[in-house]
Write a protein that holds these residues in place. Structure first.
Motif, PDB file in Angstrom:
ATOM      1  N   SER A 142       0.829  -1.209   0.000  1.00 34.42           N
ATOM      2  CA  SER A 142       0.000   0.000   0.000  1.00 34.42           C
ATOM      3  C   SER A 142       0.862   1.256   0.000  1.00 34.42           C
ATOM      4  N   LEU A 143       2.104   1.146   0.413  1.00 32.50           N
ATOM      5  CA  LEU A 143       3.013   2.285   0.467  1.00 32.50           C
ATOM      6  C   LEU A 143       3.910   2.384  -0.764  1.00 32.50           C
ATOM      7  N   VAL A 144       4.281   1.236  -1.304  1.00 27.66           N
ATOM      8  CA  VAL A 144       5.237   1.238  -2.434  1.00 27.66           C
ATOM      9  C   VAL A 144       4.801   0.261  -3.535  1.00 27.66           C
ATOM     10  N   PRO A 145       3.598   0.424  -4.063  1.00 28.57           N
ATOM     11  CA  PRO A 145       3.137  -0.538  -5.079  1.00 28.57           C
ATOM     12  C   PRO A 145       4.049  -0.600  -6.305  1.00 28.57           C
ATOM     13  N   CYS A 146       4.520   0.551  -6.748  1.00 34.57           N
ATOM     14  CA  CYS A 146       5.319   0.581  -7.988  1.00 34.57           C
ATOM     15  C   CYS A 146       6.735   0.074  -7.763  1.00 34.57           C
ATOM     16  N   THR A 147       7.331   0.471  -6.640  1.00 27.37           N
ATOM     17  CA  THR A 147       8.692   0.021  -6.345  1.00 27.37           C
ATOM     18  C   THR A 147       8.705  -1.463  -6.010  1.00 27.37           C
ATOM     19  N   ALA A 148       7.714  -1.914  -5.259  1.00 23.03           N
ATOM     20  CA  ALA A 148       7.618  -3.348  -4.960  1.00 23.03           C
ATOM     21  C   ALA A 148       7.393  -4.140  -6.241  1.00 23.03           C
ATOM     22  N   GLY A 149       6.575  -3.589  -7.146  1.00 21.15           N
ATOM     23  CA  GLY A 149       6.353  -4.246  -8.433  1.00 21.15           C
ATOM     24  C   GLY A 149       7.625  -4.332  -9.247  1.00 21.15           C
ATOM     25  N   LEU A 203      11.775   4.950 -12.236  1.00 17.30           N
ATOM     26  CA  LEU A 203      10.422   5.179 -11.745  1.00 17.30           C
ATOM     27  C   LEU A 203      10.427   6.281 -10.697  1.00 17.30           C
ATOM     28  N   ALA A 204       9.244   6.782 -10.412  1.00 15.20           N
ATOM     29  CA  ALA A 204       9.109   7.876  -9.449  1.00 15.20           C
ATOM     30  C   ALA A 204       9.298   7.379  -8.025  1.00 15.20           C
ATOM     31  N   GLU A 205       9.678   8.302  -7.153  1.00 14.88           N
ATOM     32  CA  GLU A 205       9.873   7.970  -5.753  1.00 14.88           C
ATOM     33  C   GLU A 205       8.509   7.797  -5.058  1.00 14.88           C
ATOM     34  N   GLU A 206       8.483   6.933  -4.066  1.00 15.32           N
ATOM     35  CA  GLU A 206       7.269   6.676  -3.284  1.00 15.32           C
ATOM     36  C   GLU A 206       7.616   6.689  -1.795  1.00 15.32           C
TER      37      GLU A 206
END
Length: 279
Positions: A123-130, A182-185
């Motif tokens: 929920s905090l880092v969906p894109c980075t975790a992906g 990718l963008a920072e989260e």
């Protein structure tokens, strides 16, 4: 017979009446013009309001899509231009743009010194975790060395350069990454210290949207500017990181970003990401 003076007076009255009539006509036209302009202005405001309303409603939909309607977020993975791409870039393709934004994952870093584990909150880092899930599935981190250790000012061990492999060190160590950014989260703007002991965060080039694959494990509270994505929290193996820190570094980066190569070598044999739990 009408006198000359009367004729002049009659002519003057006629001119005055014509002027008054012309003024009245101009005034009437001016009022009509003003009415038309006023109506047009109202129309513009109504149209603008309609556009604003539609945009606002559409924006909510977009925000919903970006935030992840149905438990998913839309992520932007921006490909590094192929022309002039340095050899330190390892291309394993792009992650899917749609990423789950619910649940947790366990990251396991199997090293030559033992395993290091961390918990990631989707929920905090969906894109980075992906991104990590994709890279790990491609063996991106396998057989790479943690190339940088900082023991003064901040306390971090940096890893994730796919080109930092083999024996010895190279000047290019620390410059490698994936074929996308990718963008920072999840920036810790409200945390003091921003990067406490036990967090794993993403390195970047100090430019927005420059997050790649390199990450750092914080083994002591560090007062860094809150510009780096907090990826997750270490749940096991911090003692291994502190062993590496205790051995010190060679000062190779002292004049640049600080620190150096770890004197006690730590190699990522394999990095894996678990399936999503509780999503």
């Amino acid at each position: 017979m009408t006198s000359t003076r009367e004729r002049q007076r009659a002519a003057a009255r006629a001119r005055l009446e014509r002027e008054m009539a012309e003024r009245a006509t101009k005034a009437r036209k001016r009022r009509q013009t003003q009415a038309i302009v006023g109506a047009a202005a109202v129309l513009v405001l109504v149209v603008a309001g309609t556009v604003w309303l539609a945009t606002s409603l559409g924006g909510d939909d977009n925000k919903q899509n970006n935030a992840g309607g149905g438990g998913f977020s839309q992520c932007a993975y921006n490909e590094v231009p192929k022309e002039g791409r340095p050899k330190q870039i390892k291309d394993v393709g792009l992650p899917p743009n749609q990423q789950a934004n619910k649940g947790t994952q366990t990251m396991t870093i199997d090293t030559n010194l033992g395993p290091i584990t961390a918990k990631l909150d989707r929920s905090l880092v969906p894109c980075t975790a992906g991104s990590f899930t994709h890279l790990a599935s491609k063996g991106f981190f396998d057989n790479t060395k943690c190339h940088r250790l900082v023991t003064e000012g901040i306390k971090v061990l940096q890893c994730g350069d796919p080109s930092a492999t083999g024996k010895g060190w190279r000047e290019t160590d620390g410059t490698g990454g994936p074929s996308f950014n990718l963008a920072e989260e999840n920036l810790p703007t409200d945390k003091r210290p921003p990067y406490p002991e036990g967090v794993i965060a993403m390195a970047n080039s100090a430019q927005p949207g420059s997050t790649g694959s390199q990450f750092f494990i914080v083994y002591g509270d560090s007062q860094l500017d809150p510009n780096y994505t907090v990826l997750g929290t270490v749940t096991g193996g911090m003692d291994l990181v502190k062993q590496v820190a205790a051995a010190g570094d060679d000062g190779a980066f002292a004049q640049q970003s600080g620190g150096g190569h770890p004197k006690k070598e730590i190699v990522i044999n394999k990095l894996t990401m678990s399936g999503i739990q509780g999503g």
